[in-house]
Scaffold this active site. Structure first.
Site, mmCIF file in Angstrom:
data_model
loop_
_atom_site.group_PDB
_atom_site.id
_atom_site.type_symbol
_atom_site.label_atom_id
_atom_site.label_comp_id
_atom_site.label_asym_id
_atom_site.label_seq_id
_atom_site.Cartn_x
_atom_site.Cartn_y
_atom_site.Cartn_z
ATOM 1 N N PHE A 223 0.823 -1.216 0.000
ATOM 2 C CA PHE A 223 0.000 0.000 0.000
ATOM 3 C C PHE A 223 0.854 1.262 0.000
ATOM 4 O O PHE A 223 0.542 2.251 0.656
ATOM 5 C CB PHE A 223 -0.991 -0.017 1.164
ATOM 6 C CG PHE A 223 -1.832 -1.266 1.188
ATOM 7 C CD1 PHE A 223 -2.864 -1.440 0.282
ATOM 8 C CD2 PHE A 223 -1.551 -2.296 2.065
ATOM 9 C CE1 PHE A 223 -3.621 -2.608 0.268
ATOM 10 C CE2 PHE A 223 -2.294 -3.461 2.065
ATOM 11 C CZ PHE A 223 -3.347 -3.622 1.162
ATOM 12 N N HIS A 224 1.940 1.213 -0.772
ATOM 13 C CA HIS A 224 2.813 2.372 -0.958
ATOM 14 C C HIS A 224 2.639 2.910 -2.381
ATOM 15 O O HIS A 224 3.587 3.036 -3.130
ATOM 16 C CB HIS A 224 4.279 1.990 -0.726
ATOM 17 C CG HIS A 224 4.571 1.451 0.632
ATOM 18 N ND1 HIS A 224 5.768 0.813 0.944
ATOM 19 C CD2 HIS A 224 3.836 1.458 1.773
ATOM 20 C CE1 HIS A 224 5.741 0.445 2.212
ATOM 21 N NE2 HIS A 224 4.581 0.823 2.733
ATOM 22 N N VAL A 225 1.412 3.197 -2.754
ATOM 23 C CA VAL A 225 1.148 3.620 -4.134
ATOM 24 C C VAL A 225 1.495 5.095 -4.321
ATOM 25 O O VAL A 225 1.256 5.924 -3.437
ATOM 26 C CB VAL A 225 -0.318 3.355 -4.532
ATOM 27 C CG1 VAL A 225 -0.552 1.860 -4.687
ATOM 28 C CG2 VAL A 225 -1.289 3.929 -3.508
#
Length: 457
Positions: A383-385
């Site tokens: 979830f490091h977009v």
């Protein structure tokens, strides 16, 4: 909503941003904004790198575990040293995590920055409101339409006397631009959205950290799995409320490590995490019934690029998110190296008294092709977009905003969130996103940028 991990990234990440033509975004330029955000509490740190007067409280994890200690000792035996501050002069090494938590409470951005400002006369917070369109007059943003109460709610508008700032994140910001008619011409025309301003890069350049996970069963030690059930859990809850060390306020990962896939290059291109808990197969975050530990490792700077694209002109319809994990051949090579390192860390001498067997992917996975297949099966988003409204000069056909975070070709419209990052960081994005906001706030107010801080290598 996040693990509250505080991890800034390496100097070379931000210097790379600057070298792409983004003036004022090198490491020396962003360091004072990291410092301005932060109130570093606890262990002694180098004041050249850390801040002491900001709103965001950053502490070291105050919980230890025998498995964590054995894991770090084993890492040292294979050459990965302890690092007292991975947000300081050097990132490489291993340690317990730094996180945004203080006195048993998680310090979210809302708690650190929004709550102290709520009483200001120049701030109005409207909740339960879904932005549906950026209102335009020609190429000038003049306001935002939103639905009060969400889908089916009352249609409302708010007008901007100066400018509109988009901070929806790497998924929602490009979608809102697209449904407002700002984006790739072919995409918008195919969806029947009237083209108001063509920008080919809106929604493109999506990147994320992709993490294959290893899980092992353990013996001779209590893990978080046992502590989270029955009478032991009641004891942990009691310890929490009495001010003791408890699993109740732990982050999902307890140990962070940074290393490299190539001993010759030593480019610090890998990150790995450890936690004394095992999770349901394929469902990270849901604890397993069986005691175990988890090691995950991923590539810092993936080259695989995906996209975020609206499905229609309806702002309530979820967009298509295609991350294209492992599309790049170099990414596949590095992820295999990361997995081999993770397994090696599981089998060090200090881990032997506790290691029972590898639950997944399993000992049968040995060849590079088998590791890659396991990565595809067991990997997941961290979830490091980022990157979908990428910052860059107007000579870059994929850039969406300039180095003042203004949307190219538009007036009175900025994007200030993780979507503007031009290249992936060697880090979780929590800390850097707040830095971008801190620096962006000075731009909005027309303030002179903080003086760069030049520190020796």
């Amino acid at each position: 909503i996040n693990g509250h991990i505080y991890n800034r990234g390496q100097r070379m990440d931000f210097n790379g941003w600057s070298q792409r033509g983004n003036q004022g975004w090198g490491y020396a330029d962003v360091l004072p904004y990291f410092q301005r955000c932060e109130q570093r509490i606890g262990a002694a740190s180098d004041d050249k790198f850390r801040g002491k007067d900001g709103n965001l409280q950053v502490t070291d994890l105050n919980y230890t575990h025998p498995l964590c200690e054995a894991f770090m000792e084993g890492a040292g035996q294979i050459g990965i040293p302890r690092n007292k501050d991975y947000n300081g002069a050097v990132q490489e090494g291993i340690s317990y995590v730094q996180r945004t938590a203080y006195r048993r409470r998680r310090v979210s951005t809302a708690r650190a920055f929004l709550n102290p400002a709520k009483s200001r006369a120049n701030l109005t917070v409207r909740t339960n409101a879904h932005a549906t369109e950026i209102l335009l007059e020609g190429n000038r943003a003049v306001g935002v339409a939103y639905a009060k109460g969400g889908q089916g709610g009352r249609a409302m508008e708010v007008r901007a006397s100066r400018e509109v700032i988009l901070s929806g994140g790497a998924i929602n910001s490009p979608q809102l631009l697209q449904v407002s008619g700002i984006g790739p011409a072919a995409l918008l025309q195919s969806l029947g959205i009237g083209l108001k301003h063509e920008l080919a890069g809106v929604g493109e350049n999506l990147r994320d950290h992709y993490a294959p996970r290893f899980s092992a069963r353990v013996k001779n030690v209590l893990t978080i799995n046992e502590l989270s059930r029955g009478p032991r859990l009641l004891g942990e809850i009691a310890k929490y409320f009495l001010g003791g060390k408890s699993i109740v306020n732990l982050s999902p990962s307890m140990v962070y490590g940074f290393w490299h896939s190539d001993e010759a290059a030593r480019s610090n291109d890998l990150q790995f995490i450890f936690t004394p808990a095992s999770y349901k197969q394929g469902v990270h975050g849901l604890l397993d019934e069986h005691p175990g530990f988890t090691v995950a490792a991923w590539q810092h700077r993936p080259q695989s690029k995906g996209w975020v694209r609206a499905r229609s002109g309806d702002p309530f319809e979820k967009p298509i998110i295609q991350p294209n994990y492992l599309d790049d051949e170099g990414d596949r090579r590095v992820i295999v190296a990361a997995m081999k390192l993770a397994r090696r860390l599981m089998h060090t001498e200090p881990m032997k008294p506790y290691f029972d067997f590898e639950a997944y992917p399993g000992d049968h996975v040995q060849s590079d092709d088998e590791f890659l297949e396991a990565a595809r099966e067991w990997g997941a988003s961290t979830f490091h977009v980022m990157g979908t409204c990428r910052m860059g000069p107007d000579s870059d056909p994929t850039a969406v905003v300039d180095d003042q975070l203004r949307v190219h070709g538009m007036e009175s419209l900025r994007v200030i969130d993780a979507s503007i990052m031009p290249a992936m960081l060697s880090a979780n994005l929590n800390a850097a996103t707040m830095m971008v906001a801190e620096k962006g706030s000075d731009m909005v107010l027309g303030k002179t940028a903080l003086e760069p801080i030049i520190v020796p290598d």
